[in-house]
Design an enzyme around this catalytic site. Structure first.
Site, PDB file in Angstrom:
ATOM      1  N   LYS A  13       0.827  -1.214   0.000  1.00 22.47           N
ATOM      2  CA  LYS A  13       0.000   0.000   0.000  1.00 22.47           C
ATOM      3  C   LYS A  13       0.863   1.267   0.000  1.00 22.47           C
ATOM      4  O   LYS A  13       0.637   2.174  -0.800  1.00 22.47           O
ATOM      5  CB  LYS A  13      -0.920   0.029   1.242  1.00 22.47           C
ATOM      6  CG  LYS A  13      -1.816  -1.196   1.389  1.00 22.47           C
ATOM      7  CD  LYS A  13      -2.648  -1.144   2.677  1.00 22.47           C
ATOM      8  CE  LYS A  13      -1.844  -1.091   3.957  1.00 22.47           C
ATOM      9  NZ  LYS A  13      -1.030  -2.289   4.229  1.00 22.47           N
ATOM     10  N   ARG A  88      -8.993   1.090   9.487  1.00 18.22           N
ATOM     11  CA  ARG A  88      -8.565  -0.267   9.803  1.00 18.22           C
ATOM     12  C   ARG A  88      -9.550  -0.983  10.708  1.00 18.22           C
ATOM     13  O   ARG A  88      -9.332  -2.147  11.048  1.00 18.22           O
ATOM     14  CB  ARG A  88      -7.233  -0.206  10.534  1.00 18.22           C
ATOM     15  CG  ARG A  88      -6.012  -0.426   9.664  1.00 18.22           C
ATOM     16  CD  ARG A  88      -4.800  -0.219  10.551  1.00 18.22           C
ATOM     17  NE  ARG A  88      -3.680  -1.005  10.207  1.00 18.22           N
ATOM     18  CZ  ARG A  88      -2.636  -0.550   9.490  1.00 18.22           C
ATOM     19  NH1 ARG A  88      -2.631   0.655   8.998  1.00 18.22           N
ATOM     20  NH2 ARG A  88      -1.616  -1.331   9.286  1.00 18.22           N
ATOM     21  N   ARG A 127      11.717  -5.835   4.123  1.00 22.02           N
ATOM     22  CA  ARG A 127      11.466  -4.387   4.030  1.00 22.02           C
ATOM     23  C   ARG A 127      12.528  -3.606   4.807  1.00 22.02           C
ATOM     24  O   ARG A 127      12.870  -3.963   5.927  1.00 22.02           O
ATOM     25  CB  ARG A 127      10.076  -4.057   4.593  1.00 22.02           C
ATOM     26  CG  ARG A 127       9.842  -2.546   4.734  1.00 22.02           C
ATOM     27  CD  ARG A 127       8.382  -2.161   4.790  1.00 22.02           C
ATOM     28  NE  ARG A 127       7.657  -2.746   5.895  1.00 22.02           N
ATOM     29  CZ  ARG A 127       6.320  -2.658   6.032  1.00 22.02           C
ATOM     30  NH1 ARG A 127       5.600  -2.017   5.121  1.00 22.02           N
ATOM     31  NH2 ARG A 127       5.736  -3.224   7.051  1.00 22.02           N
ATOM     32  N   ARG A 160      12.072  -1.760  10.468  1.00 29.75           N
ATOM     33  CA  ARG A 160      11.109  -1.261  11.457  1.00 29.75           C
ATOM     34  C   ARG A 160      11.040  -2.208  12.635  1.00 29.75           C
ATOM     35  O   ARG A 160      11.082  -3.423  12.463  1.00 29.75           O
ATOM     36  CB  ARG A 160       9.716  -1.147  10.807  1.00 29.75           C
ATOM     37  CG  ARG A 160       9.437   0.210  10.224  1.00 29.75           C
ATOM     38  CD  ARG A 160       8.228   0.228   9.331  1.00 29.75           C
ATOM     39  NE  ARG A 160       7.033  -0.380   9.909  1.00 29.75           N
ATOM     40  CZ  ARG A 160       5.862  -0.440   9.305  1.00 29.75           C
ATOM     41  NH1 ARG A 160       5.716   0.076   8.091  1.00 29.75           N
ATOM     42  NH2 ARG A 160       4.829  -1.010   9.886  1.00 29.75           N
ATOM     43  N   ARG A 171       0.394  -8.820  13.862  1.00 32.47           N
ATOM     44  CA  ARG A 171      -0.238  -7.819  12.992  1.00 32.47           C
ATOM     45  C   ARG A 171      -1.154  -8.478  11.970  1.00 32.47           C
ATOM     46  O   ARG A 171      -2.218  -7.947  11.649  1.00 32.47           O
ATOM     47  CB  ARG A 171       0.829  -6.967  12.296  1.00 32.47           C
ATOM     48  CG  ARG A 171       1.431  -5.929  13.255  1.00 32.47           C
ATOM     49  CD  ARG A 171       2.755  -5.396  12.766  1.00 32.47           C
ATOM     50  NE  ARG A 171       2.669  -4.765  11.462  1.00 32.47           N
ATOM     51  CZ  ARG A 171       3.696  -4.652  10.626  1.00 32.47           C
ATOM     52  NH1 ARG A 171       4.873  -5.134  10.950  1.00 32.47           N
ATOM     53  NH2 ARG A 171       3.527  -4.051   9.469  1.00 32.47           N
TER      54      ARG A 171
HETATM   55  P1  ADP Z   1       2.438  -1.766   3.170  1.00 30.56           P
HETATM   56  O1  ADP Z   1       2.407  -0.268   3.142  1.00 30.56           O
HETATM   57  O2  ADP Z   1       1.183  -2.371   2.602  1.00 30.56           O
HETATM   58  O3  ADP Z   1       2.775  -2.315   4.517  1.00 30.56           O
HETATM   59  P2  ADP Z   1       4.919  -1.529   1.616  1.00 30.56           P
HETATM   60  O4  ADP Z   1       4.556  -0.651   0.472  1.00 30.56           O
HETATM   61  O5  ADP Z   1       5.734  -0.959   2.708  1.00 30.56           O
HETATM   62  O6  ADP Z   1       3.595  -2.248   2.183  1.00 30.56           O
HETATM   63  O7  ADP Z   1       5.662  -2.817   1.003  1.00 30.56           O
HETATM   64  C1  ADP Z   1       6.160  -3.863   1.847  1.00 30.56           C
HETATM   65  C2  ADP Z   1       7.526  -4.315   1.327  1.00 30.56           C
HETATM   66  O8  ADP Z   1       7.368  -4.983   0.070  1.00 30.56           O
HETATM   67  C3  ADP Z   1       8.524  -3.184   1.066  1.00 30.56           C
HETATM   68  O9  ADP Z   1       9.802  -3.689   1.352  1.00 30.56           O
HETATM   69  C4  ADP Z   1       8.364  -2.903  -0.433  1.00 30.56           C
HETATM   70  O10 ADP Z   1       9.577  -2.408  -1.005  1.00 30.56           O
HETATM   71  C5  ADP Z   1       8.030  -4.281  -0.979  1.00 30.56           C
HETATM   72  N1  ADP Z   1       7.062  -4.245  -2.087  1.00 30.56           N
HETATM   73  C6  ADP Z   1       6.012  -3.412  -2.259  1.00 30.56           C
HETATM   74  N2  ADP Z   1       5.313  -3.725  -3.375  1.00 30.56           N
HETATM   75  C7  ADP Z   1       5.934  -4.809  -3.901  1.00 30.56           C
HETATM   76  C8  ADP Z   1       5.702  -5.625  -5.066  1.00 30.56           C
HETATM   77  N3  ADP Z   1       4.664  -5.363  -5.880  1.00 30.56           N
HETATM   78  N4  ADP Z   1       6.531  -6.659  -5.290  1.00 30.56           N
HETATM   79  C9  ADP Z   1       7.569  -6.935  -4.457  1.00 30.56           C
HETATM   80  N5  ADP Z   1       7.846  -6.202  -3.352  1.00 30.56           N
HETATM   81  C10 ADP Z   1       7.041  -5.152  -3.075  1.00 30.56           C
HETATM   82  P1  ADP Z   2       1.644  -1.754   7.613  1.00 32.67           P
HETATM   83  O1  ADP Z   2       1.100  -1.116   6.401  1.00 32.67           O
HETATM   84  O2  ADP Z   2       2.909  -2.495   7.325  1.00 32.67           O
HETATM   85  O3  ADP Z   2       0.666  -2.557   8.391  1.00 32.67           O
HETATM   86  P2  ADP Z   2       1.460   0.801   8.959  1.00 32.67           P
HETATM   87  O4  ADP Z   2       2.603   1.735   8.873  1.00 32.67           O
HETATM   88  O5  ADP Z   2       0.252   1.102   8.176  1.00 32.67           O
HETATM   89  O6  ADP Z   2       2.068  -0.617   8.613  1.00 32.67           O
HETATM   90  O7  ADP Z   2       1.018   0.617  10.472  1.00 32.67           O
HETATM   91  C1  ADP Z   2       1.942   0.344  11.477  1.00 32.67           C
HETATM   92  C2  ADP Z   2       1.253   0.354  12.835  1.00 32.67           C
HETATM   93  O8  ADP Z   2       0.730   1.662  13.104  1.00 32.67           O
HETATM   94  C3  ADP Z   2       0.058  -0.572  12.988  1.00 32.67           C
HETATM   95  O9  ADP Z   2       0.443  -1.901  13.346  1.00 32.67           O
HETATM   96  C4  ADP Z   2      -0.721   0.109  14.112  1.00 32.67           C
HETATM   97  O10 ADP Z   2      -0.136  -0.114  15.377  1.00 32.67           O
HETATM   98  C5  ADP Z   2      -0.519   1.595  13.785  1.00 32.67           C
HETATM   99  N1  ADP Z   2      -1.575   2.111  12.900  1.00 32.67           N
HETATM  100  C6  ADP Z   2      -1.420   2.602  11.637  1.00 32.67           C
HETATM  101  N2  ADP Z   2      -2.593   2.962  11.118  1.00 32.67           N
HETATM  102  C7  ADP Z   2      -3.542   2.690  12.063  1.00 32.67           C
HETATM  103  C8  ADP Z   2      -4.958   2.805  12.123  1.00 32.67           C
HETATM  104  N3  ADP Z   2      -5.676   3.300  11.085  1.00 32.67           N
HETATM  105  N4  ADP Z   2      -5.576   2.423  13.253  1.00 32.67           N
HETATM  106  C9  ADP Z   2      -4.906   1.947  14.303  1.00 32.67           C
HETATM  107  N5  ADP Z   2      -3.570   1.774  14.316  1.00 32.67           N
HETATM  108  C10 ADP Z   2      -2.887   2.147  13.211  1.00 32.67           C
END
Ligand code: ADP
Ligand code: ADP
Ligand code: ZN
Length: 213
Positions: A13, A88, A127, A160, A171
């Protein structure tokens, strides 16, 4: 463009939100980035969020709803917005509906990122995130030009705290319990678009661009 990006942790995302925001000049609201920045700065918000984030739990609804409401009401968001990681929970989705009605706007599309769990674990475990601007890289799939250094800002790339294996499992569980119900919430309102997010970054991006405008 008024988009919600929905999907499991690690689905991609943030990566797509950043590309969309750069291409179309629309602000991105990432609650995770906002909370991490607050934690780094040691603000009251950061202190409140830390224990939840470190253990893989969601931060309380009222906290994140307040953050998003303030951002959406800012004049920067008049031309559109991309919500990344919010809502969420059902409570957050309902609060968002109220906020948007209050400012006389609505959701354009909800993009649901579909990726299988095995891929998700691979994405999260590789990541690396920029300490300064939060851009995401991957040790195999999205390498920076120089190892350990952010292409966008020169910041240091780190893993992270919540990307450690035990926390990731928690998660994913929280995602299934609290966030997955939003898929039917939005599909009942005919807002949901499935995104096959198993593909590589550029292919996913092309697919999204083909129908978001
Ligand atoms: P999210 O915001 O949903 O948690 P991220 O955008 O941070 O996901 O992506 C998670 C990890 O996967 C990062 O290390 C990113 O560089 C990698 N990534 C994102 N999209 C892709 C894809 N389409 N194919 C392979 N790796 C990806
Ligand atoms: P990812 O896309 O990899 O799940 P995020 O950066 O979106 O990671 O979220 C990391 C953490 O931040 C979540 O596990 C949660 O603790 C908090 N968080 C982010 N967005 C929300 C939300 N909308 N509601 C509650 N907690 C959140
Ligand atoms: Zn950076």
């Amino acid at each position: 463009m008024r988009l919600i990006l929905l999907g499991a942790p690690g689905a991609g995302k943030g990566t797509q939100a950043k590309k969309l925001s750069e291409k179309y000049g629309i602000p991105r609201i990432s609650t995770g980035d906002i909370l991490r920045e607050a934690m780094q700065k040691g603000t009251a918000l950061g202190l409140k969020a830390k224990s939840y984030m470190d253990s893989g739990q969601l931060v309380p609804d009222d906290v994140v709803i307040g953050i998003v409401e303030e951002k959406l009401k800012d004049k920067e968001c008049i031309k559109g917005w991309i919500l990344d990681g919010f809502p969420r929970t059902l409570q957050q989705a309902q609060a968002l509906d109220r906020i948007l009605t209050g400012i006389r706007t609505s959701i354009g599309h909800v993009l649901n990122f579909e990726v299988n769990e095995e891929k998700i674990i691979k994405r999260i475990s590789g990541r690396r995130s920029c300490e300064s601007c939060q851009s995401a890289y991957h040790i195999y799939f999205n390498r920076p030009q120089k190892d350990g250094v952010c292409d966008s800002c020169g910041g240091r790339l780190i893993q992270r705290n919540d990307d450690k294996e035990e926390t990731v499992r928690e998660r994913l569980k929280v995602y299934q319990e609290k966030t997955q119900p939003l898929v039917s919430y939005y599909s009942e309102r005919s807002l949901l678009k499935k995104i096959e997010a198993d593909d590589d970054i550029e292919n996913v991006f092309t697919r999204i661009c083909s129908f978001v405008l």
